[in-house]
Design a protein around this motif. Structure first.
Motif, PDB file in Angstrom:
ATOM      1  N   PHE A 178       0.975  -1.082  -0.431  1.00  0.00           N
ATOM      2  CA  PHE A 178      -0.006  -0.126  -0.333  1.00  0.00           C
ATOM      3  C   PHE A 178       0.822   1.514   0.043  1.00  0.00           C
ATOM      4  CE2 PHE A 178      -1.626   3.422   2.609  1.00  0.00           C
ATOM      5  CZ  PHE A 178      -3.386   4.026   2.271  1.00  0.00           C
ATOM      6  N   VAL A 179       1.974   1.081   0.982  1.00  0.00           N
ATOM      7  CA  VAL A 179       2.521   2.221   1.212  1.00  0.00           C
ATOM      8  C   VAL A 179       3.191   2.801  -0.036  1.00  0.00           C
ATOM      9  CG1 VAL A 179       4.417   4.143   2.180  1.00  0.00           C
ATOM     10  CG2 VAL A 179       3.021   2.047   3.544  1.00  0.00           C
ATOM     11  N   VAL A 180       3.886   1.633  -1.192  1.00  0.00           N
ATOM     12  CA  VAL A 180       4.759   1.872  -1.831  1.00  0.00           C
ATOM     13  C   VAL A 180       4.252   2.246  -2.927  1.00  0.00           C
ATOM     14  CG1 VAL A 180       6.013   0.559  -3.711  1.00  0.00           C
ATOM     15  CG2 VAL A 180       6.254   0.713  -1.558  1.00  0.00           C
ATOM     16  N   TRP A 181       2.897   1.996  -3.701  1.00  0.00           N
ATOM     17  CA  TRP A 181       2.012   2.322  -4.381  1.00  0.00           C
ATOM     18  C   TRP A 181       1.401   3.864  -4.490  1.00  0.00           C
ATOM     19  CZ3 TRP A 181       1.660   0.708  -9.019  1.00  0.00           C
ATOM     20  CH2 TRP A 181       2.574  -0.865  -9.274  1.00  0.00           C
ATOM     21  N   GLN A 182       1.748   4.417  -3.139  1.00  0.00           N
ATOM     22  CA  GLN A 182       1.138   6.046  -2.839  1.00  0.00           C
ATOM     23  C   GLN A 182       2.852   7.032  -4.513  1.00  0.00           C
ATOM     24  OE1 GLN A 182      -0.953   6.655  -1.589  1.00  0.00           O
ATOM     25  NE2 GLN A 182      -1.505   4.419  -1.399  1.00  0.00           N
ATOM     26  N   ILE A 183       3.650   6.340  -3.870  1.00  0.00           N
ATOM     27  CA  ILE A 183       4.576   6.923  -4.408  1.00  0.00           C
ATOM     28  C   ILE A 183       4.683   6.961  -6.137  1.00  0.00           C
ATOM     29  CG2 ILE A 183       6.915   7.527  -5.632  1.00  0.00           C
ATOM     30  CD1 ILE A 183       7.890   5.095  -3.317  1.00  0.00           C
ATOM     31  N   GLY A 184       3.539   5.938  -6.789  1.00  0.00           N
ATOM     32  CA  GLY A 184       3.012   5.504  -8.186  1.00  0.00           C
ATOM     33  C   GLY A 184       2.202   6.870  -8.712  1.00  0.00           C
ATOM     34  N   CYS A 185       1.207   6.961  -7.311  1.00  0.00           N
ATOM     35  CA  CYS A 185       0.009   7.956  -7.203  1.00  0.00           C
ATOM     36  C   CYS A 185       0.678   9.791  -7.824  1.00  0.00           C
ATOM     37  CB  CYS A 185      -1.238   7.573  -6.916  1.00  0.00           C
ATOM     38  SG  CYS A 185      -1.914   6.720  -6.292  1.00  0.00           S
ATOM     39  N   ALA A 186       1.176  10.099  -6.670  1.00  0.00           N
ATOM     40  CA  ALA A 186       2.405  11.273  -6.398  1.00  0.00           C
ATOM     41  C   ALA A 186       2.514  11.806  -7.412  1.00  0.00           C
ATOM     42  CB  ALA A 186       2.623  11.377  -5.441  1.00  0.00           C
ATOM     43  N   LEU A 187       3.784  10.501  -8.357  1.00  0.00           N
ATOM     44  CA  LEU A 187       4.061  10.496  -9.662  1.00  0.00           C
ATOM     45  C   LEU A 187       3.286  10.964 -11.325  1.00  0.00           C
ATOM     46  CD1 LEU A 187       7.543   9.499  -8.616  1.00  0.00           C
ATOM     47  CD2 LEU A 187       7.060  11.988  -8.143  1.00  0.00           C
ATOM     48  N   ALA A 188       2.641  10.355 -10.672  1.00  0.00           N
ATOM     49  CA  ALA A 188       1.421   9.853 -11.979  1.00  0.00           C
ATOM     50  C   ALA A 188       1.327  11.541 -13.270  1.00  0.00           C
ATOM     51  CB  ALA A 188       0.040   9.373 -11.960  1.00  0.00           C
ATOM     52  N   LYS A 189       1.967  10.704 -14.431  1.00  0.00           N
ATOM     53  CA  LYS A 189       1.635  11.859 -15.227  1.00  0.00           C
ATOM     54  C   LYS A 189       0.563  11.861 -16.026  1.00  0.00           C
ATOM     55  CE  LYS A 189       5.648  13.526 -14.130  1.00  0.00           C
ATOM     56  NZ  LYS A 189       5.708  14.584 -13.027  1.00  0.00           N
ATOM     57  N   ASN A 190      -0.122  10.713 -15.941  1.00  0.00           N
ATOM     58  CA  ASN A 190      -1.266  11.110 -16.801  1.00  0.00           C
ATOM     59  C   ASN A 190      -2.392  10.087 -15.991  1.00  0.00           C
ATOM     60  OD1 ASN A 190      -1.303   8.021 -17.350  1.00  0.00           O
ATOM     61  ND2 ASN A 190       0.347   8.760 -18.455  1.00  0.00           N
ATOM     62  N   ILE A 191      -4.614   9.961 -16.030  1.00  0.00           N
ATOM     63  CA  ILE A 191      -4.708   9.122 -15.061  1.00  0.00           C
ATOM     64  C   ILE A 191      -5.113   7.974 -15.569  1.00  0.00           C
ATOM     65  CG2 ILE A 191      -7.052   9.970 -17.026  1.00  0.00           C
ATOM     66  CD1 ILE A 191      -8.677  10.895 -15.204  1.00  0.00           C
ATOM     67  N   GLU A 192      -4.306   7.010 -16.519  1.00  0.00           N
ATOM     68  CA  GLU A 192      -4.551   6.531 -16.583  1.00  0.00           C
ATOM     69  C   GLU A 192      -3.311   5.392 -15.390  1.00  0.00           C
ATOM     70  OE1 GLU A 192      -5.776   7.434 -20.585  1.00  0.00           O
ATOM     71  OE2 GLU A 192      -4.428   7.551 -19.663  1.00  0.00           O
ATOM     72  N   THR A 193      -2.315   6.167 -15.553  1.00  0.00           N
ATOM     73  CA  THR A 193      -1.589   5.918 -14.893  1.00  0.00           C
ATOM     74  C   THR A 193      -2.028   5.699 -13.040  1.00  0.00           C
ATOM     75  OG1 THR A 193       0.628   6.293 -15.919  1.00  0.00           O
ATOM     76  CG2 THR A 193       0.961   5.800 -13.735  1.00  0.00           C
ATOM     77  N   LEU A 194      -2.500   6.760 -12.590  1.00  0.00           N
ATOM     78  CA  LEU A 194      -2.558   7.022 -11.634  1.00  0.00           C
ATOM     79  C   LEU A 194      -3.666   5.855 -10.894  1.00  0.00           C
ATOM     80  CD1 LEU A 194      -3.590   9.029  -8.867  1.00  0.00           C
ATOM     81  CD2 LEU A 194      -5.170   9.984 -10.209  1.00  0.00           C
ATOM     82  N   ILE A 195      -4.906   5.972 -12.347  1.00  0.00           N
ATOM     83  CA  ILE A 195      -5.821   4.655 -11.539  1.00  0.00           C
ATOM     84  C   ILE A 195      -5.458   3.348 -11.723  1.00  0.00           C
ATOM     85  CG2 ILE A 195      -8.231   3.337 -13.242  1.00  0.00           C
ATOM     86  CD1 ILE A 195      -8.675   5.786 -14.244  1.00  0.00           C
TER      87      ILE A 195
END
Length: 543
Positions: A178-195
Motif C-alpha cells: 500500500f505504501v509503495v504505490w502512493q509514490i506511483g499515485c503522486a508521480l502519475a503523469k496521466n489519469i491512466e497511470t493514476l487509476i
C-alpha cells in the motif's frame, strides 16, 4: 484476568477442527519476550481505556459459563502438540488485557489510514482534472472508486493466506505494498497511470480491513468481542469521512499530489511501528511452528499439531487452493454470509452515493469552497462516532444479559436485536438531506440530516461483523473478506450511476429512492434475529 479468558460458553475438544465451534482456539505459540516499546504502548492504552475495560471484565467475571477445556493441549504420548495447559501465557486468549488492546490498536491504526485513502482524494479530483484536461465525470469518479476495486480482490487473497502463513507476515507485506504505490499515485503523469496505481494501493490497503476480524477472534473471548470490534471498526467507518475533510484543504492549499505524499509518510511511519511491535496471533500457525520446533528438538517425526487432529494431511498447494476458495464457499454455501453481505453492500453503496453529491451540493448550492465542502461530511462523521460509542458500551452487556437468560448458553444471534432499531434509523437521512438540499434550506439543516445515517450505518455494520466472527471464528478473516469484497464491489461501481440518477430525479426524489430502498431491507435484521439460529443450523458450512 486469566480466569476471565477461561470463561467461554461454546467450545469443546471434539470441535477444534470444524466450522463454528472453534471459537476461542486462535491461540498463539511461544514468542520472544515482548519488547519494551510494546510495554510502553500497553501502559498508554491501559491508562486511556482501562476504566471501561475493567468494568467489562468485572461484569464478565460473573457471566455464566460452561466448564471444560477450550484449548487443545500438548500430549506427547499421543504425538499431539498444543498449548502447555489452559492457562498457557503464550496463548493469545490468555494475554494480559493491556497487551491484547495494544496489539489491536496497532491493527486499528492502519485500519484508519487505509480507508482514509479511499476518499481523501475525492474533493481534490477537480484539481487533477484541470491538470490532465479530463472532463468525463464518470472517469473522474472512477479515479476515486477504483481504490475500492482493490478492496474486492485483496481480501479474497490475503485472508486465506493469513490462515496459512499467519496474520503478521501477510499484514506486513500488504501494508508495505500500500505504501509503495502512493509514490506511483503522486508521480502519475496521466489519469491512466493514476487509476492503475490507485487499484494496487487498494489491494495492499485491504489487508488491515480484512485481517482485523481475524485478530479480534484470535485475541478476545466472546464476551469482549463487541468492544474489540467497535475499536477496530472505527477506521473503516470514520476514515472515509475524515478523508474528504483533509483532502479538500490539502488539495486546495498545496496540490492534489501532496495527498499521496502525506499518505506515503503516514503509512510508512505507521508500518515501521507495526513491524517493531506486532506479534503473530493465529493459533494454528503458531502451533504448527511449535510442532516443527519440538519435532526437531526431540527427533520425532510423528508429532502433529492438535489443530490438525482429524483432518487429512494436505500439501502446501492443496492447502493454498482450499484456503483461496474459502471466501467463495462462505458466500455461496452460507445464507447468513450471503444475505448479510448483500445488506452491507447496499448500505455501503448508499454511503458512497452520498459522497458523490455532498461536495457538489455544498460548492454549487451553498457556495462553499472545495476545502470547506469537506466539512459537510462531519454530519455523517459525528453520527458514526455516536453510533460507535453506543454499540461499544451496550453490545457486550446485552450479550451477557441474554446469555444469562438462556441458562448460560451463548448464541451468536444475541448480537443482533439492536440492529433492528438502527436499520430503521438509517433511511431517515435520505429524506431529510435530499429534500432540504433540494429546496436550498440553510446549509446546517442537510448537514444535520446526515447524522441519522451515520448512527444507523454504525449500528448495522458492527453487530454484523461481530456476529460473523462469532458464527465462523475459525475462519473469521475469510468470512470478513467475503463481506469486505462484496460491499467494496458495490461501493466502487454504484456511485458511478449517481450523477446520472440525480440529474434525472433531482436531489429530493433521487435521495428518496435510496431511502425507500433502505427501508425495503429493514426485514433482514428482523429475520436474522428471529430465525438466524435455525438458518445457521440448517445450512452448516464445512470448510
Amino acid at each position: 484476568m486469566a480466569s476471565l479468558n477461561e470463561q467461554k460458553p461454546d467450545s469443546s475438544p471434539s470441535t477444534l477442527n470444524g466450522g463454528e465451534e472453534l471459537v476461542e482456539s486462535h491461540d498463539i505459540e511461544k514468542q520472544p519476550s515482548q519488547p519494551a516499546a510494546t510495554d510502553s504502548l500497553s501502559k498508554t492504552l491501559t491508562q486511556t481505556i482501562a476504566p471501561d475495560l475493567e468494568q467489562n471484565v468485572s461484569r464478565t467475571a460473573t457471566a455464566p459459563t460452561i466448564q471444560g477445556p477450550k484449548f487443545p493441549e500438548t500430549d506427547l504420548d499421543q504425538g499431539l502438540v498444543g498449548w502447555d495447559g489452559q492457562d498457557d501465557p503464550e496463548n493469545p486468549q490468555n494475554f494480559a488485557p493491556s497487551k491484547k488492546w495494544a496489539l489491536l490498536a496497532l491493527i486499528s491504526a492502519f485500519t484508519f489510514l487505509s480507508p482514509l485513502a479511499s476518499s481523501m482524494f475525492s474533493p481534490a479530483v477537480v484539481f487533477m482534472a484541470e491538470e490532465f484536461h479530463q472532463t468525463n465525470e464518470t472517469i473522474l469518479a472512477f479515479t476515486v472508486s477504483i481504490y475500492l476495486v482493490g478492496y474486492v480482490f485483496g481480501p479474497l487473497i490475503l485472508a486465506p493466506l493469513s490462515e496459512i502463513y499467519g496474520r503478521r507476515v501477510v499484514l506486513s507485506g500488504a501494508n508495505w505494498f500500500f505504501v509503495v504505490w502512493q509514490i506511483g499515485c503522486a508521480l502519475a503523469k496521466n489519469i491512466e497511470t493514476l487509476i492503475v496505481c490507485r487499484l494496487f494501493a487498494g489491494i495492499g490497503g485491504s489487508a488491515c480491513i480484512t485481517l482485523g476480524a481475524g485478530v479480534v477472534a484470535d485475541l478476545f473471548p466472546t464476551e469482549l468481542r463487541g468492544m474489540a470490534t467497535s475499536i477496530w471498526s472505527m477506521g473503516p467507518l470514520i476514515g472515509p469521512v475524515v478523508g474528504p475533510i483533509a483532502g479538500g484543504f490539502l488539495g486546495e492549499e498545496v496540490s492534489w499530489q501532496w495527498i499521496f505524499w502525506l499518505l506515503l509518510i503516514a503509512g510508512g511511519a505507521m508500518q515501521i511501528g507495526i513491524e517493531l511491535l506486532n506479534k503473530e496471533t493465529y493459533a494454528p500457525v503458531l502451533i504448527k511452528w511449535k510442532t516443527a520446533k519440538l519435532a526437531k528438538e526431540l527427533g520425532r517425526a510423528d508429532l502433529k499439531s492438535a489443530y490438525d487432529l482429524g483432518s487429512e494431511p494436505l500439501s502446501n498447494s492443496q492447502l493454498l487452493r482450499r484456503s483461496l476458495i474459502r471466501p467463495a464457499l462462505l458466500l455461496f454455501k452460507s445464507p447468513i454470509v450471503l444475505l448479510l453481505s448483500i445488506y452491507m453492500s447496499l448500505v455501503y453503496g448508499l454511503l458512497y452515493l452520498f459522497f458523490t453529491t455532498i461536495s457538489d451540493v455544498f460548492t454549487s448550492t451553498y457556495g462553499f469552497s472545495v476545502g470547506l465542502s469537506g466539512l459537510a461530511y462531519l454530519g455523517i462523521g459525528i453520527g458514526f462516532f455516536g453510533g460507535l460509542v453506543f454499540i461499544a458500551l451496550t453490545n457486550d452487556r446485552i450479550v451477557q444479559k441474554l446469555t444469562a437468560q438462556n441458562k448460560g448458553k451463548f448464541e451468536p444471534e444475541m448480537r443482533l436485536p439492536t440492529m433492528i432499531i438502527f436499520a430503521c434509523i438509517l433511511p431517515i437521512s435520505f429524506f431529510w438531506y435530499g429534500w432540504t438540499a433540494d429546496k436550498h434550506v440553510h446549509w446546517i439543516v442537510p448537514i444535520i440530516g446526515m447524522f441519522p445515517f451515520g448512527v444507523g450505518m454504525m449500528g448495522v455494520f458492527m453487530p454484523i461483523q461481530t456476529y460473523i466472527i462469532d458464527c465462523y471464528p475459525a475462519y473469521a478473516a475469510s468470512a470478513n473478506a467475503t463481506l469486505t469484497a462484496t460491499r467494496s464491489l458495490v461501493g466502487a461501481f454504484l456511485p458511478l450511476a449517481g450523477p446520472a440518477m440525480f440529474d434525472s430525479l433531482g436531489l429530493g426524489w433521487g435521495n428518496s429512492l435510496l431511502g425507500f430502498l433502505a427501508l425495503a431491507f429493514v426485514p433482514i435484521p428482523i429475520i436474522f434475529t428471529k430465525y438466524g439460529k435455525q438458518i445457521r443450523e440448517k445450512w452448516p458450512v464445512n470448510l
